[in-house]
Design a protein around this motif. Structure first.
Motif, PDB file in Angstrom:
ATOM      1  N   CYS A 129      12.304  22.804  19.663  1.00  0.00           N
ATOM      2  CA  CYS A 129      12.061  23.214  21.044  1.00  0.00           C
ATOM      3  C   CYS A 129      10.707  23.914  21.103  1.00  0.00           C
ATOM      4  CB  CYS A 129      13.179  24.155  21.505  1.00  0.00           C
ATOM      5  SG  CYS A 129      13.046  24.676  23.217  1.00  0.00           S
TER       6      CYS A 129
ATOM      7  N   LYS B 282       7.202  18.979  29.787  1.00  0.00           N
ATOM      8  CA  LYS B 282       8.385  19.787  30.051  1.00  0.00           C
ATOM      9  C   LYS B 282       7.995  21.150  30.600  1.00  0.00           C
ATOM     10  CE  LYS B 282      12.948  20.579  28.258  1.00  0.00           C
ATOM     11  NZ  LYS B 282      13.926  20.212  27.232  1.00  0.00           N
TER      12      LYS B 282
ATOM     13  N   TYR C  78      23.104  17.924  21.277  1.00  0.00           N
ATOM     14  CA  TYR C  78      22.133  18.970  21.626  1.00  0.00           C
ATOM     15  C   TYR C  78      22.112  20.048  20.542  1.00  0.00           C
ATOM     16  CZ  TYR C  78      20.122  22.828  24.401  1.00  0.00           C
ATOM     17  OH  TYR C  78      19.358  23.871  24.861  1.00  0.00           O
TER      18      TYR C  78
ATOM     19  N   ARG D  12      18.033  26.606  32.989  1.00  0.00           N
ATOM     20  CA  ARG D  12      18.440  25.533  32.090  1.00  0.00           C
ATOM     21  C   ARG D  12      17.324  24.501  31.943  1.00  0.00           C
ATOM     22  NH1 ARG D  12      24.518  24.997  34.719  1.00  0.00           N
ATOM     23  NH2 ARG D  12      25.217  27.064  34.015  1.00  0.00           N
ATOM     24  N   GLY D  13      17.350  23.776  30.823  1.00  0.00           N
ATOM     25  CA  GLY D  13      16.336  22.782  30.558  1.00  0.00           C
ATOM     26  C   GLY D  13      15.152  23.313  29.783  1.00  0.00           C
TER      27      GLY D  13
ATOM     28  N   GLU E 216       7.669  20.911  34.236  1.00  0.00           N
ATOM     29  CA  GLU E 216       8.944  20.823  34.928  1.00  0.00           C
ATOM     30  C   GLU E 216       9.572  22.194  35.101  1.00  0.00           C
ATOM     31  OE1 GLU E 216      11.374  18.209  32.727  1.00  0.00           O
ATOM     32  OE2 GLU E 216      10.049  16.499  32.922  1.00  0.00           O
ATOM     33  N   LYS E 217       9.500  23.030  34.051  1.00  0.00           N
ATOM     34  CA  LYS E 217      10.081  24.357  34.088  1.00  0.00           C
ATOM     35  C   LYS E 217       8.958  25.366  33.932  1.00  0.00           C
ATOM     36  CE  LYS E 217      14.465  23.193  34.282  1.00  0.00           C
ATOM     37  NZ  LYS E 217      15.369  23.599  35.370  1.00  0.00           N
TER      38      LYS E 217
ATOM     39  N   SER F  33      12.228  15.825  23.088  1.00  0.00           N
ATOM     40  CA  SER F  33      10.782  15.772  23.247  1.00  0.00           C
ATOM     41  C   SER F  33      10.093  15.913  21.907  1.00  0.00           C
ATOM     42  CB  SER F  33      10.307  16.902  24.170  1.00  0.00           C
ATOM     43  OG  SER F  33      10.863  16.746  25.439  1.00  0.00           O
TER      44      SER F  33
ATOM     45  N   GLU G 132      21.792  28.632  35.795  1.00  0.00           N
ATOM     46  CA  GLU G 132      21.376  27.281  36.183  1.00  0.00           C
ATOM     47  C   GLU G 132      19.866  27.158  36.356  1.00  0.00           C
ATOM     48  OE1 GLU G 132      22.528  23.861  39.501  1.00  0.00           O
ATOM     49  OE2 GLU G 132      23.544  25.816  39.503  1.00  0.00           O
TER      50      GLU G 132
END
Length: 261
Positions: free
Chosen positions: A254, A16, A219, A166-167, A19-20, A7, A163
């Motif tokens: 990030c 983003k 990554y 994540r992201g 989304e999170k 991004s 989990e």
């Protein structure tokens, strides 16, 4: 299929964030603990094990474990000053650190010594049937071999984010924090880009393992990690960054990381 691009800019970072969601969260923090290796001998005193527990703090004051990172710091500068044996310390602790010791030693070899010693080191590291003629070329994209083999080493053996978290870039956050808070200046941080899901599910089809490792390496590459290891066919592909160079800032790669503190 095209690889997803990181991004960039405020618009994408806002997308983003949607989304999170961070609703109900105030910040993330890392709780560190350290132990000295329990083996005997002064050389082992220069091997330290760290565990970082990622904590998410909610607005109601409750905390939750969100991830973890496990690292081993090898104090090579101390070993040199005290006349200790780098190989002995690594070999006594674990086979993983023994591979790290041989890897770093092989980088540091003069060209005149490389042929014989590299072959001997690899014979100790891997089953010779795995090594082919194409694997003889050593690959190093991290930096000057003299510089990157002089300082201490921080080896990351495990990196995991739950989990549901994540992201968000928390894996990069953990990795960056370990390098900055635990490692010495002008030292090496390295790891094997092996997706943890394959360890958690031993029956998982591994036909995509190589591609998944490359995606994970890309990554980590957002933080400046580059190839520092044998070709992938040997099964020991390391990525690393030497923090004596200018490294990307976590807030740049990030943007959502500003909410972690």
């Amino acid at each position: 299929m095209e690889k997803p691009k990181p991004s960039k800019g405020k618009e994408k970072s806002k997308e983003k964030s949607k989304e999170k969601s961070f609703d109900g969260l105030t910040h993330f923090s890392i709780e560190w603990s350290m132990r000295q290796d329990g083996s005997t001998g002064r050389a082992i005193a220069n091997v330290l094990h760290y565990t970082g527990k990622l904590k998410s703090e909610h607005q109601d004051g409750t905390e939750e474990d969100s991830g973890e990172i496990h690292c081993t710091k090898i104090l090579r500068n101390n070993m040199v000053n005290e006349g200790e044996n780098f190989y002995y310390a690594c070999d006594c602790v674990s086979s993983e650190l023994d591979r790290v010791a041989h890897l770093v030693r092989s980088i540091d070899l003069d060209d005149t010594d490389r042929r014989d010693e590299t072959d001997r080191d690899r014979g100790m590291m891997f089953d010779k049937t795995v090594i082919t003629a194409e694997d003889r070329e050593f690959v190093n994209e991290v930096g000057d071999k003299w510089e990157i083999t002089q300082g201490d080493i921080l080896y990351v053996s495990k990196l995991k984010v739950k989990e549901e978290y994540r992201g968000m870039g928390l894996g990069l956050f953990l990795l960056d924090a370990a390098d900055k808070q635990l490692n010495s200046y002008m030292s090496l941080t390295l790891l094997v880009p092996f997706p943890l899901v394959y360890d958690e599910n031993h029956r998982m089809d591994r036909s995509n393992l190589k591609a998944d490792m490359k995606r994970l390496a890309a990554y980590y590459g957002r933080l400046g990690f580059r190839s520092l290891g044998w070709p992938e066919s040997s099964g020991s592909w390391f990525v690393a960054r030497w923090n004596g160079y200018v490294c990307p800032k976590i807030e740049t790669v990030c943007p959502i990381a500003s909410q972690f503190y």
